[in-house]
Design a protein around this motif. Structure first.
Motif, PDB file in Angstrom:
ATOM      1  N   ILE A 293       0.838  -1.206   0.000  1.00 45.80           N
ATOM      2  CA  ILE A 293       0.000   0.000   0.000  1.00 45.80           C
ATOM      3  C   ILE A 293       0.869   1.251   0.000  1.00 45.80           C
ATOM      4  CG2 ILE A 293      -1.595   1.359   1.422  1.00 45.80           C
ATOM      5  CD1 ILE A 293      -2.897  -1.280   2.272  1.00 45.80           C
ATOM      6  N   ARG A 294       1.925   1.219   0.793  1.00 44.30           N
ATOM      7  CA  ARG A 294       2.810   2.385   0.867  1.00 44.30           C
ATOM      8  C   ARG A 294       3.475   2.640  -0.484  1.00 44.30           C
ATOM      9  NH1 ARG A 294       3.692   7.360   2.061  1.00 44.30           N
ATOM     10  NH2 ARG A 294       5.899   7.876   2.371  1.00 44.30           N
ATOM     11  N   GLU A 295       3.931   1.598  -1.145  1.00 41.35           N
ATOM     12  CA  GLU A 295       4.595   1.757  -2.434  1.00 41.35           C
ATOM     13  C   GLU A 295       3.610   2.283  -3.489  1.00 41.35           C
ATOM     14  OE1 GLU A 295       7.693   1.949  -5.065  1.00 41.35           O
ATOM     15  OE2 GLU A 295       7.756   1.558  -2.899  1.00 41.35           O
ATOM     16  N   LEU A 296       2.416   1.739  -3.510  1.00 42.02           N
ATOM     17  CA  LEU A 296       1.407   2.211  -4.454  1.00 42.02           C
ATOM     18  C   LEU A 296       1.054   3.678  -4.198  1.00 42.02           C
ATOM     19  CD1 LEU A 296      -0.938  -0.924  -4.459  1.00 42.02           C
ATOM     20  CD2 LEU A 296       0.184   0.042  -6.487  1.00 42.02           C
ATOM     21  N   ASP A 297       0.924   4.021  -2.917  1.00 44.29           N
ATOM     22  CA  ASP A 297       0.600   5.407  -2.561  1.00 44.29           C
ATOM     23  C   ASP A 297       1.737   6.339  -2.960  1.00 44.29           C
ATOM     24  OD1 ASP A 297      -1.081   7.397  -1.215  1.00 44.29           O
ATOM     25  OD2 ASP A 297       0.489   7.430   0.311  1.00 44.29           O
ATOM     26  N   GLY A 298       2.979   5.900  -2.686  1.00 46.69           N
ATOM     27  CA  GLY A 298       4.130   6.727  -3.027  1.00 46.69           C
ATOM     28  C   GLY A 298       4.284   6.955  -4.522  1.00 46.69           C
ATOM     29  N   ARG A 299       3.977   5.960  -5.312  1.00 43.47           N
ATOM     30  CA  ARG A 299       4.073   6.095  -6.772  1.00 43.47           C
ATOM     31  C   ARG A 299       2.915   6.894  -7.372  1.00 43.47           C
ATOM     32  NH1 ARG A 299       5.834   0.197  -9.265  1.00 43.47           N
ATOM     33  NH2 ARG A 299       7.644  -0.177  -7.914  1.00 43.47           N
ATOM     34  N   GLY A 300       1.824   7.030  -6.600  1.00 43.93           N
ATOM     35  CA  GLY A 300       0.664   7.729  -7.134  1.00 43.93           C
ATOM     36  C   GLY A 300      -0.177   6.889  -8.059  1.00 43.93           C
ATOM     37  N   THR A 301      -0.034   5.563  -7.968  1.00 48.87           N
ATOM     38  CA  THR A 301      -0.781   4.674  -8.853  1.00 48.87           C
ATOM     39  C   THR A 301      -2.303   4.845  -8.721  1.00 48.87           C
ATOM     40  OG1 THR A 301       1.026   3.059  -8.793  1.00 48.87           O
ATOM     41  CG2 THR A 301      -1.144   2.259  -9.498  1.00 48.87           C
ATOM     42  N   PRO A 302      -2.859   4.924  -7.497  1.00 50.63           N
ATOM     43  CA  PRO A 302      -4.318   5.095  -7.391  1.00 50.63           C
ATOM     44  C   PRO A 302      -4.816   6.367  -8.086  1.00 50.63           C
ATOM     45  CG  PRO A 302      -3.413   4.397  -5.295  1.00 50.63           C
ATOM     46  CD  PRO A 302      -2.245   4.739  -6.159  1.00 50.63           C
ATOM     47  N   ILE A 303      -4.051   7.465  -7.957  1.00 49.42           N
ATOM     48  CA  ILE A 303      -4.463   8.710  -8.594  1.00 49.42           C
ATOM     49  C   ILE A 303      -4.379   8.572 -10.111  1.00 49.42           C
ATOM     50  CG2 ILE A 303      -4.011  11.190  -8.755  1.00 49.42           C
ATOM     51  CD1 ILE A 303      -4.965  10.265  -6.017  1.00 49.42           C
ATOM     52  N   ALA A 304      -3.320   7.905 -10.562  1.00 51.84           N
ATOM     53  CA  ALA A 304      -3.150   7.714 -12.003  1.00 51.84           C
ATOM     54  C   ALA A 304      -4.276   6.882 -12.593  1.00 51.84           C
ATOM     55  CB  ALA A 304      -1.803   7.052 -12.284  1.00 51.84           C
ATOM     56  N   GLN A 305      -4.878   6.023 -11.767  1.00 48.15           N
ATOM     57  CA  GLN A 305      -5.978   5.190 -12.248  1.00 48.15           C
ATOM     58  C   GLN A 305      -7.339   5.853 -12.054  1.00 48.15           C
ATOM     59  OE1 GLN A 305      -5.767   1.175 -10.747  1.00 48.15           O
ATOM     60  NE2 GLN A 305      -3.729   0.805 -11.609  1.00 48.15           N
ATOM     61  N   GLY A 306      -7.314   7.128 -11.692  1.00 47.32           N
ATOM     62  CA  GLY A 306      -8.554   7.899 -11.653  1.00 47.32           C
ATOM     63  C   GLY A 306      -9.206   8.043 -10.306  1.00 47.32           C
ATOM     64  N   ALA A 307      -8.616   7.477  -9.251  1.00 46.35           N
ATOM     65  CA  ALA A 307      -9.199   7.606  -7.915  1.00 46.35           C
ATOM     66  C   ALA A 307      -8.843   8.960  -7.317  1.00 46.35           C
ATOM     67  CB  ALA A 307      -8.710   6.487  -7.002  1.00 46.35           C
TER      68      ALA A 307
END
Length: 416
Positions: free
Chosen positions: A50-64
């Motif tokens: 979760i920390r790595e995904l949050d740090g990379r900004g993956t959720p935001i990049a996927q539209g969340a």
């Protein structure tokens, strides 16, 4: 990592297909311990991901809109749960590495990790990183014995163990900060609903909370075996009792030059015939049964109007059971007279046995002490009251409760 997780998932799946009933008691306990350890180790892996995904900004990049919202959709979590996971993942990544390692080693649970992280952050701010390292070791050790709630309580005095030279000063600073926060946040909100009810919400500071509990807790116990009220209903009625007592004692400040009181307006015909509603001075209506009950209460001021609207009675003194008459009533009944009730006199209303609105006189022979709950109960049920040959009140239960309707008495206040 993917290969290891795939192997772990396959192993857990195989365990799920194994019948637990075939294990002996010792093996069941050992299996439970192993499953618990695996759960904590997987929690550490999950937080790292979760920390790595949050740090990379993956959720935001996927539209969340945020990582928490993305986790809600991805893992079917509530947003508060997802947000706590994101916060803890950040804390374990940027904070003391010993907490993350203890979770990965299955020495602590996820909830204990939250408690330790909060405590260590406080310690580091007050005493520095060396004291924080000591605190992690000590709290992890305690986590082997105590659940998260007890661990948090122990953590409030952790500085006594890791930095005793500043413990008292830090504890006082924490108390002062808490006091300032409580003073700032204290409030009570009264929201009037469309039907005249009131929604009560708020936050009390510690002192006021203690005062309220000291006043309300003795009144929230069930009044007897027939008391079917829920705990919330008992707290509601206890608050009503406190208000009645405050009005009855006359110690409240005057309002517009008059004593604080509740005014109920109704017509004389409605009161006598038990028809129609009364009106509170707040503008909302009351049911006929409530109006007649309130007409008994010396703390309530009724405004009774004639057919042409003229005032017939505004709390005339001969209606009220006060002064020497109430003292005599207290000496006779010694508290709520309903069978099994232990409420003392100060919490009781003076109830007219033969209702005042029906021509009943205001006398000792026509009165009985009832607490707020039983006053309502007598007015809204089939129980009846009469005085026995010795001048003490008898209560006759409804036929559905006792077909013989044998008289009952309160033996709590008078043992003989």
């Amino acid at each position: 990592m993917m290969e290891g997780l795939a192997q772990a998932e396959a192993a857990v799946s195989a365990c799920a297909d194994t019948a637990a009933w075939a294990l002996c008691a010792d093996d069941l306990v050992a299996a439970l311990d192993a499953a618990h350890r695996i759960e904590q180790r997987l929690a550490a892996v999950k937080l790292a991901l979760i920390r790595e995904l949050d740090g990379r900004g993956t959720p935001i990049a996927q539209g969340a809109s945020s990582t928490a919202v993305w986790l809600r959709e991805r893992l079917h979590l509530t947003v508060p749960t997802a947000r706590r996971l994101v916060d803890l993942a950040t804390t374990l990544d940027t904070g003391n590495s010993g907490i993350r390692q203890a979770l990965a080693d299955a020495d602590i649970t996820l909830d204990q990790a939250r408690v330790i992280a909060d405590t260590v952050t406080t310690v580091e701010g007050a005493a520095g990183s060396a004291a924080a390292d000591k605190a992690v070791g000590l709290l992890v050790e305690w986590a082997g014995q105590f659940d998260p709630t007890l661990l948090r309580k122990l953590g409030t005095r952790i500085l006594d163990h890791v930095a005793p030279d500043i413990a008292d000063r830090a504890a006082q600073a924490a108390l002062d900060a808490e006091d300032r926060r409580a003073t700032r946040d204290r409030h009570v909100t009264l929201s009037t609903l469309s039907d005249g009810r009131l929604r009560l919400t708020g936050t009390l500071d510690s002192e006021t909370a203690g005062l309220l509990r000291a006043a309300i807790d003795p009144l929230t116990a069930p009044t007897g075996p027939d008391d079917q009220r829920s705990p919330g209903q008992r707290r509601h009625d206890a608050l009503a009792d406190l208000c009645r007592l405050s009005l009855r004692t006359g110690g409240l400040p005057e309002h517009g030059g008059e004593p604080a009181q509740l005014v109920v307006t109704t017509s004389y015909d409605n009161l006598v015939r038990q028809l129609g509603a009364g009106t509170l001075d707040t503008g909302f209506d009351l049911a006929p049964e409530s109006v007649r009950r309130l007409a008994c209460d010396a703390a309530i001021l009724p405004a009774v109007l004639g057919s042409a609207g003229q005032t017939l009675d505004v709390g005339r003194q001969r209606r009220l059971i006060t002064g020497p008459l109430r003292r005599a009533l207290v000496l006779r009944d010694r508290g709520c007279a309903f069978p099994g009730c232990d409420r003392p006199p100060r919490w009781c209303d003076a109830h007219h046995i033969h209702h005042w609105a029906d021509g009943g006189d205001t006398s000792l022979d026509n009165a009985v002490l009832l607490c707020g709950h039983h006053h309502r109960h007598v007015h809204h049920s089939e129980w009846t009251v009469r005085l026995g040959r010795d001048g003490h009140p008898d209560f006759l239960p409804p036929a559905w409760l006792d077909p013989d309707q044998l008289p009952r008495r309160n033996h709590y206040h008078r043992r003989t």
